[in-house]
Write an enzyme that holds these catalytic residues in place. Structure first.
Site, PDB file in Angstrom:
ATOM      1  N   ASP A  13      26.972  90.187 -82.788  1.00  0.00           N
ATOM      2  CA  ASP A  13      26.771  90.766 -84.311  1.00  0.00           C
ATOM      3  C   ASP A  13      27.891  90.264 -85.093  1.00  0.00           C
ATOM      4  O   ASP A  13      28.510  90.710 -85.610  1.00  0.00           O
ATOM      5  CB  ASP A  13      27.104  92.215 -84.285  1.00  0.00           C
ATOM      6  CG  ASP A  13      26.178  93.018 -83.289  1.00  0.00           C
ATOM      7  OD1 ASP A  13      25.011  92.697 -83.336  1.00  0.00           O
ATOM      8  OD2 ASP A  13      26.656  93.972 -82.611  1.00  0.00           O
ATOM      9  N   LYS A  16      25.454  85.610 -86.638  1.00  0.00           N
ATOM     10  CA  LYS A  16      24.983  84.398 -86.178  1.00  0.00           C
ATOM     11  C   LYS A  16      23.606  84.159 -86.949  1.00  0.00           C
ATOM     12  O   LYS A  16      23.280  82.776 -87.276  1.00  0.00           O
ATOM     13  CB  LYS A  16      24.502  84.294 -84.629  1.00  0.00           C
ATOM     14  CG  LYS A  16      25.556  84.349 -83.881  1.00  0.00           C
ATOM     15  CD  LYS A  16      25.154  84.373 -82.298  1.00  0.00           C
ATOM     16  CE  LYS A  16      24.804  85.608 -81.804  1.00  0.00           C
ATOM     17  NZ  LYS A  16      25.704  86.747 -81.742  1.00  0.00           N
ATOM     18  N   GLY A  40      19.635  90.814 -82.086  1.00  0.00           N
ATOM     19  CA  GLY A  40      19.134  91.433 -83.350  1.00  0.00           C
ATOM     20  C   GLY A  40      19.788  90.134 -84.325  1.00  0.00           C
ATOM     21  O   GLY A  40      20.874  90.405 -84.634  1.00  0.00           O
ATOM     22  N   HIS A  41      18.974  89.533 -84.988  1.00  0.00           N
ATOM     23  CA  HIS A  41      19.399  88.531 -85.754  1.00  0.00           C
ATOM     24  C   HIS A  41      18.844  88.885 -87.320  1.00  0.00           C
ATOM     25  O   HIS A  41      17.766  88.885 -87.393  1.00  0.00           O
ATOM     26  CB  HIS A  41      18.998  86.987 -85.664  1.00  0.00           C
ATOM     27  CG  HIS A  41      19.921  86.483 -84.335  1.00  0.00           C
ATOM     28  ND1 HIS A  41      19.547  85.458 -83.881  1.00  0.00           N
ATOM     29  CD2 HIS A  41      20.765  87.183 -83.763  1.00  0.00           C
ATOM     30  CE1 HIS A  41      20.640  85.289 -82.946  1.00  0.00           C
ATOM     31  NE2 HIS A  41      21.270  86.266 -83.027  1.00  0.00           N
ATOM     32  N   GLN A 223      24.014  87.749 -78.328  1.00  0.00           N
ATOM     33  CA  GLN A 223      25.291  88.478 -77.839  1.00  0.00           C
ATOM     34  C   GLN A 223      26.547  87.567 -78.072  1.00  0.00           C
ATOM     35  O   GLN A 223      26.306  86.730 -79.123  1.00  0.00           O
ATOM     36  CB  GLN A 223      25.102  88.795 -76.401  1.00  0.00           C
ATOM     37  CG  GLN A 223      24.163  89.853 -76.061  1.00  0.00           C
ATOM     38  CD  GLN A 223      22.512  89.444 -75.804  1.00  0.00           C
ATOM     39  OE1 GLN A 223      22.574  88.477 -75.208  1.00  0.00           O
ATOM     40  NE2 GLN A 223      21.464  89.895 -76.491  1.00  0.00           N
ATOM     41  N   THR A 300      19.324  98.644 -82.300  1.00  0.00           N
ATOM     42  CA  THR A 300      19.281 100.142 -82.130  1.00  0.00           C
ATOM     43  C   THR A 300      20.042 100.959 -83.363  1.00  0.00           C
ATOM     44  O   THR A 300      20.107 102.291 -83.060  1.00  0.00           O
ATOM     45  CB  THR A 300      20.297 100.452 -80.809  1.00  0.00           C
ATOM     46  OG1 THR A 300      21.538  99.762 -81.381  1.00  0.00           O
ATOM     47  CG2 THR A 300      19.608  99.638 -79.670  1.00  0.00           C
TER      48      THR A 300
HETATM   49  P1  IMP Z   1      21.795  95.264 -72.606  1.00  0.00           P
HETATM   50  O1  IMP Z   1      22.085  93.661 -72.917  1.00  0.00           O
HETATM   51  O2  IMP Z   1      20.871  95.772 -73.243  1.00  0.00           O
HETATM   52  O3  IMP Z   1      21.866  95.361 -71.108  1.00  0.00           O
HETATM   53  O4  IMP Z   1      23.167  95.823 -72.913  1.00  0.00           O
HETATM   54  C1  IMP Z   1      24.465  95.661 -72.465  1.00  0.00           C
HETATM   55  C2  IMP Z   1      25.563  95.660 -73.535  1.00  0.00           C
HETATM   56  O5  IMP Z   1      25.535  94.445 -74.275  1.00  0.00           O
HETATM   57  C3  IMP Z   1      25.685  96.681 -74.404  1.00  0.00           C
HETATM   58  O6  IMP Z   1      27.140  96.928 -74.622  1.00  0.00           O
HETATM   59  C4  IMP Z   1      25.067  96.379 -75.712  1.00  0.00           C
HETATM   60  O7  IMP Z   1      25.277  97.131 -76.673  1.00  0.00           O
HETATM   61  C5  IMP Z   1      25.437  94.876 -75.539  1.00  0.00           C
HETATM   62  N1  IMP Z   1      24.504  94.152 -76.425  1.00  0.00           N
HETATM   63  C6  IMP Z   1      23.368  93.657 -76.043  1.00  0.00           C
HETATM   64  N2  IMP Z   1      22.637  92.730 -77.051  1.00  0.00           N
HETATM   65  C7  IMP Z   1      23.575  92.887 -78.067  1.00  0.00           C
HETATM   66  C8  IMP Z   1      23.637  92.307 -79.200  1.00  0.00           C
HETATM   67  O8  IMP Z   1      22.795  91.392 -79.864  1.00  0.00           O
HETATM   68  N3  IMP Z   1      24.710  92.504 -79.970  1.00  0.00           N
HETATM   69  C9  IMP Z   1      25.872  93.038 -79.600  1.00  0.00           C
HETATM   70  N4  IMP Z   1      25.674  93.725 -78.274  1.00  0.00           N
HETATM   71  C10 IMP Z   1      24.784  93.352 -77.529  1.00  0.00           C
END
Ligand code: IMP
Length: 429
Positions: A13, A16, A40-41, A223, A300
């Site tokens: 976040d 990007k 999420g972009h 991420q 989310t």
């Molecule tokens: P997962 O990737 O859904 O398994 O989540 C694992 C961790 O990565 C959690 O803390 C999520 O909030 C975080 N996470 C996954 N994708 C993103 C992203 O695109 N931005 C920020 N945090 C992320």
């Protein structure tokens, strides 16, 4: 090589979307190489806002966009995203979009397992996006995954389904869930197969050809480095390698493919989900950063945790990911703060350390050591040159560069594409 790799240097976040959008408009190919629709972009082009999760950002500008084998792909989420974007006038077809045929699929059973585990973990939960990302990667390395190429051969899938179901039915029994329905899954796959197959191809080959043609390739990371499964705040991480090194294995190009590594860095720090966050502010200042920065997750809609800039983790991320230069984002969110703090080190067991240790308990125990700077009262929003920035803001940026041991390549001062101070063009290197 005129390639650029964009990665997040904090917990994701970092903004990007805007940078990738700008670079994508000048690239010949845009490639996703890890993660899935947990990303999420948000792209703002003119008056239109596009929200992307799985599709590479090049899709909006019509640039060839490829999903590499390092991604985990939920075909139903993909179809929904494509339908939504087509509704916004974006045209997506096999001529401008491709998926690696060796890409593992996220199935409904993965999403279900993700939720079951999180619900059972209670306070110890990871705080995942609930998209089934972790379980899908587990099946990949467990050699049980159904991959894109398998959709063309559903009649020969039984041995693979035997392995997959034996594993998952055992897990599900532990959660008091009924066994999986093979006929139902096969029918779901049969229905979605033609949609996915039209895009399926050996992406490594497409990239080899693009390289031969001298194409500019943009690798779009998702991420951030602190969420990397090896280098992040384990176990509070995602299940893929988010570092720049993944470009090679996640797309099928050699280790030199990454080119200029641009680390995206927010002018303060945020995190969604659980896990250590040394500079987190659980007070009015944290609330203010969140309000000003609109810190809610794209995927989310969760409220992001906010805190001061942490130079320790960014320095670490830049080293681990071989960052060539950083793109500093959301500087304008700091406008109007009387004083601003930067974390320069941690205190752990009475000692000062200059890195984030690997152990989870130690990560949770470190206390930030801050230095304080005067803020600025003027606005930086919309600035497009150094001359338009207040002197204190320039001082803040210079101090960050010094502390993270990496130069600033650009500074972003609003969500608008053109509100950027460009110091060094990554594609010009
Ligand atoms: P997962 O990737 O859904 O398994 O989540 C694992 C961790 O990565 C959690 O803390 C999520 O909030 C975080 N996470 C996954 N994708 C993103 C992203 O695109 N931005 C920020 N945090 C992320």
């Amino acid at each position: 090589m005129a390639n650029v790799t964009v990665i997040g240097a904090q917990w994701g976040d970092e903004g990007k979307g805007k940078i990738v959008d700008w670079l994508a408009s000048r690239a010949n190919v845009v490639v996703r190489f890890q993660g899935g629709h947990n990303a999420g972009h948000t792209l703002v082009v003119g008056d239109t806002t596009y929200k992307l999760s799985l599709l590479p950002s090049g899709i909006v500008t019509g640039t060839l966009s490829l999903i590499g084998n390092g991604v985990v792909l939920d075909p139903w989420a993909l179809r929904d995203e494509i339908t939504r974007l087509e509704g916004q006038g974006v045209s997506i077809g096999p001529d401008n979009f491709g998926i690696a045929d060796n890409c593992p699929l996220i199935l409904p059973l993965h999403r279900e397992l993700d939720s079951l585990r999180e619900a059972a973990a209670g306070k110890g939960k990871i705080g995942t996006t609930g998209r089934g990302i972790g379980p899908a990667y587990e099946d990949k390395v467990g050699r049980r995954a159904i991959r894109v190429c398998d959709l063309a051969h559903l009649e020969t899938l039984d041995p693979q389904l035997d392995r997959l179901f034996a594993h998952h039915d055992a897990l599900r029994a532990g959660f008091d869930q009924p066994p999986l329905d093979r006929a139902e899954l096969l029918e779901q796959l049969r229905q979605i197969a033609p949609f996915v197959q039209q895009f399926a191809q050996p992406v490594w080959k497409r990239l080899r050809d693009a390289k031969r043609d001298g194409a500019r390739i943009l690798f779009e990371g998702a991420q951030g480095v602190l969420l990397d499964v090896d280098h992040g705040t384990y176990p509070f991480v995602t299940s893929s390698n988010t570092v720049s090194g993944t470009v090679a294995s996640g797309s099928g190009m050699g280790p030199n493919a990454a080119g200029f590594v641009l680390g995206i860095v927010k002018a303060y720090t945020t995190r969604v989900g659980s896990g250590p966050f040394p500079t987190e502010l659980e007070d009015e200042t944290g609330e203010l950063l969140g309000r000003r920065g609109h810190e809610f997750g794209t995927v989310t809609a969760r409220k992001r945790r906010c805190g001061w800039f942490d130079a320790v983790i960014v320095r670490q991320s830049c080293a681990i990911s071989g960052v060539t230069g950083i793109a500093l984002t959301k500087l304008d969110v700091l406008d109007g703060f009387e004083t601003i703090r930067i974390c320069t080190g941690y205190r752990l067991n009475g000692e000062i350390i200059d890195y984030l240790p690997s152990n989870a308990a130690a990560q949770a125990a470190v206390e930030p050591v801050y230095e304080e700077m005067a803020g600025w009262s003027e606005t930086t929003a919309g600035a497009r040159s150094w001359a338009e920035l207040p002197a204190q803001a320039v001082k803040y940026i210079r101090r960050i560069e010094e502390l993270i041991e990496c130069p600033v390549a650009s500074v972003s001062t609003s969500p608008e594409r053109d509100d950027t101070i460009l110091v060094r063009d990554p594609f010009a290197d």
